[in-house]
Design a protein around this motif. Sequence first.
Motif, short mmCIF file in Angstrom:
data_model
loop_
_atom_site.label_atom_id
_atom_site.label_comp_id
_atom_site.label_asym_id
_atom_site.label_seq_id
_atom_site.Cartn_x
_atom_site.Cartn_y
_atom_site.Cartn_z
N ARG A 41 0.54 0.73 5.87
CA ARG A 41 0.75 2.10 5.38
C ARG A 41 0.15 2.35 4.01
O ARG A 41 0.51 3.29 3.31
N SER A 43 -3.34 3.30 1.97
CA SER A 43 -4.55 4.00 2.37
C SER A 43 -5.70 3.02 2.58
O SER A 43 -5.71 1.93 2.02
N GLU A 45 -8.58 3.09 1.43
CA GLU A 45 -9.34 2.81 0.21
C GLU A 45 -8.55 1.92 -0.75
O GLU A 45 -9.10 1.37 -1.68
N GLY A 46 -7.26 1.83 -0.52
CA GLY A 46 -6.51 0.82 -1.25
C GLY A 46 -6.78 -0.49 -0.54
O GLY A 46 -7.67 -0.57 0.30
N CYS A 47 -6.04 -1.53 -0.85
CA CYS A 47 -6.28 -2.76 -0.11
C CYS A 47 -4.99 -3.23 0.54
O CYS A 47 -3.91 -2.74 0.23
N LYS A 52 -6.04 -8.07 -4.00
CA LYS A 52 -5.88 -7.44 -5.30
C LYS A 52 -6.87 -6.29 -5.47
O LYS A 52 -6.56 -5.31 -6.13
N MET A 53 -8.06 -6.47 -4.95
CA MET A 53 -9.10 -5.47 -5.17
C MET A 53 -9.54 -4.85 -3.86
O MET A 53 -9.88 -5.56 -2.92
N PRO A 54 -9.56 -3.52 -3.79
CA PRO A 54 -10.11 -2.88 -2.60
C PRO A 54 -11.64 -2.98 -2.64
O PRO A 54 -12.22 -3.38 -3.64
N GLY A 55 -12.27 -2.62 -1.53
CA GLY A 55 -13.72 -2.67 -1.50
C GLY A 55 -14.15 -3.68 -0.47
O GLY A 55 -13.42 -3.98 0.48
N ASP A 56 -15.32 -4.25 -0.70
CA ASP A 56 -15.91 -5.12 0.32
C ASP A 56 -15.08 -6.38 0.58
O ASP A 56 -15.17 -6.97 1.64
#
Lengths: 103, 771
Positions: A41, A43, A45-47, A52-56
């Motif tokens: 639950r 988003s 774009e969060g992780c 710890k870090m969203p993204g790739d």
Amino acid sequence: MKVAVKQWHAVAYWKWDTGATTEQDANADEDAEDDVCGICRVSFEGCCPTCKMPGDDCPLIWGQCTHVFHMHCLLKWLNTASSKQQCPMDRRTWVTAERKVDR
Amino acid sequence: MADTNMIPRPATPPQPGANADLTTTWAYLLHGVDGIMTRLKDGVSYTKYMGLYTTAYNYCTSSRMHGGSLEAIGGTRTTGANLMGSDLYNSLQRYFRDHLQSIRGQTDSLHDETLLQKYAEEWNRYTVGANYVNRLFTYLNRHWVKREKDEGRKNVYTVYTLALVVWNEEMFKYIQAKNNKLANAILRLIERQRNGESINTGLIKQVVGSFVSLGLDEQDSNRSNLSVYESAFQTPFLLATENYYKAESEQFLAENTVSEYLKKAEARLKEEEDRVEMYLHSSTRKGLILKCEDVLIRAHAQKMWDDFQNLLDFDKDEDLQRMYALLARIPEGLEPLRKKFEDHVRKAGLAAVQKLVGSGGQEAADQVEPKAYVDALLEVHRRNQEVVNRSFKGEAGFVASLDKACRDFVNTNAATGSNAAKSPELLARHTDALLRKSNKMSEEADLEQALNEVMILFKYLEDKDVFQTFYSSKLSKRLIHSVSASDEAEASMISKLKEACGFEYTNKLQRMFTDMSLSKDLTDQFKQKQEQNHGEMEINFSILVLGTNFWPVQAPKIDFNIPADILSTYNRFQGFYQSKHSGRKLTWHWNLSRNELRANKMNPKYIFMTSSYQMSVLLQYNDNDSMTIDELVQATGIPKDQLEPVMNVLIKSKVLLSDEKDTYDYNPNYKNKKIRINLNMPVKTENKQDTSEVLKTVDDDRKFVIQATIVRVMKSRKTMKAQALIAEVTQIIAARFTPRIPDIKKAIDTLLEKEYIERADGTRDTFNYVA
Ligand SMILES: [Zn+2]
Ligand SMILES: [Zn+2]
Ligand SMILES: [Zn+2]
């Protein structure tokens, strides 16, 4: 007048391309449920809760059933006995879809 | 020996033989003992001393000679020795009694100091002599006395102690029986000293010392106790002290201010401490000081409490210190001060803000300057913090009073009214001003100091989440518009907030900085690639790519016409980004982008710093000299309501002219003293809009936090009653904000609906967690 653009400092934001039409999503405030991972639950774009870090480093995974999850969340789910290798949203057998980058 | 009153010294009897009887033996010993006791200054020769010692020894051991064969007397051998020892002991006791009875009459006519002098003199002579006699009868002490005591006989003492016991009975009690003559003499002397006279304190020390020596433990006469000192001296002394200071303090306060009294009481307490040190037994200290505290402080505490406000109002620092130190000595002394201090600080805080707001009512309250507001609050805190540290020695109770009062006036005052979000907002706005390039701070250390001061007030904020949301909104603007004073200052502030509230609180803020540095790398990589493929870029391009979740900014939903001049750069970057991060897509914040334009045909070639909206308008005038608002909306894709404020700035700066309504012309005669002209001014209405947006965000966040907390609690407890659940959730959330109970109930309803929890069968107020 003849002005020429010498400098441009642009600002943009990124989202995962989940296939939903973003313009509509942006309008939807209350039912933003579509924008969150159905397992944790948070988003897209969060992780996921373990990262710890969203993204790739914490990517999404698409199923043939069209459901999308944080990859880490889904793999964790599939590792549990109760999952029976099914999509947690519709209980169809999970098949990872090929995600085409260019649309 | 010139004294003619002296009785002629009897002739020295001859030393008795080894088996002499008691009469002969005692006649010899009595002469020697009396010599030691009364004429010690004439000296005792070694031979004489040894003669006496040997005689006493011989007499004690002579039973063996008298008792015939050892076998015959067997077990009664000791009886003989007992009789011998007891003979000598009784004789000695009789001697001490006779001796004291013969001299004590000399004290009858003496009073006060002369009495004490006589007593001390006799005491010294007597005890020194008794010491020698004691050693003379060492054998008696070691054997007969020891055995008697071992067998449990009371009232048998070693010879020295025997001398003291007899002194107590025959001398001390004799004098004291006359209306406590001795003790009263000491008390009168002490009173004279308290009245400021100088007295012979050594004399008191000697007499008091004799009282101490006279105390004997009933159970074990080898041990001394303070029974005589306490009953004869200490008890009347404490009573006299009480009476003296009761009278003095009442009279002093009737004639002097409380401030003067504080000095007096302080000095008196010090004096009494010294008195114990100088000439009393140290065991008296506790009782004496307690008594003094009772009479000098407790009895007048109300007067001090009543005067406290007065001292605070006039910054009577020394008096405050004194009052604190005095009242701290009684357990109940400080609490009323702490309460009054708390009220005092609260009033000062409220008054400071009221002064700032003036009588302008709500409107004036809304327009309070963040800096003036923060400075006013800080000044009250600083001043009273100093009072706590200096006057109250940083005592924890006063620190708590200060904190409590500050928490009250920082959150609710004339500027905030009932709006709990106001103070967090003003503090966040002030912090924003500090962290901007325009902060007018010349030294880095000044900025750091100012940020530390922000944290002083931050500590007192109740709704820290409101501050967080405003802060995050302001931070995002500083970063997007590149107006941050320095990275160091930003990092320093974040670490302060993190220290105060934990990782969670600053997590999103820190991620913004991550996006900043990732974007810088991205820009560099893009530039490098472009230069490789296409040579030097015409447009100096940089980009900030935000992760939407951490940045409290929203892109307006408009269909912006990307001007042809930048389209190729736009497309190239899109391609570049796709190749780097597949699966992502970018949404462009045209309203946040900015540009620099060079007016090539003007003289000089002005550089305009613009927003991207302004850019897209101005580019239209490369091909047209005059355009209507509708044409501009059509050409730029910016909706009319958003375009109008953009046009207003361009008209105001005279880059464009508007002679006719809704028609805008190029100004061929544009002039400016500067070459670089900043047209990218923030629009005025921003602040109010910001505030309501932020408050909405706070509201949404709170709903989420409440729901998430309920789920977390239910997950671990499985089943809970509504009341317990609400209490636990409130307590968990309190560090961030004070949740309202209706909001928690609403969240419970939402979670029931979403089936995260359910009502337990047959109940209305017990919930189960739904796994
Ligand atoms: Zn997830
Ligand atoms: Zn992850
Ligand atoms: Zn599915």
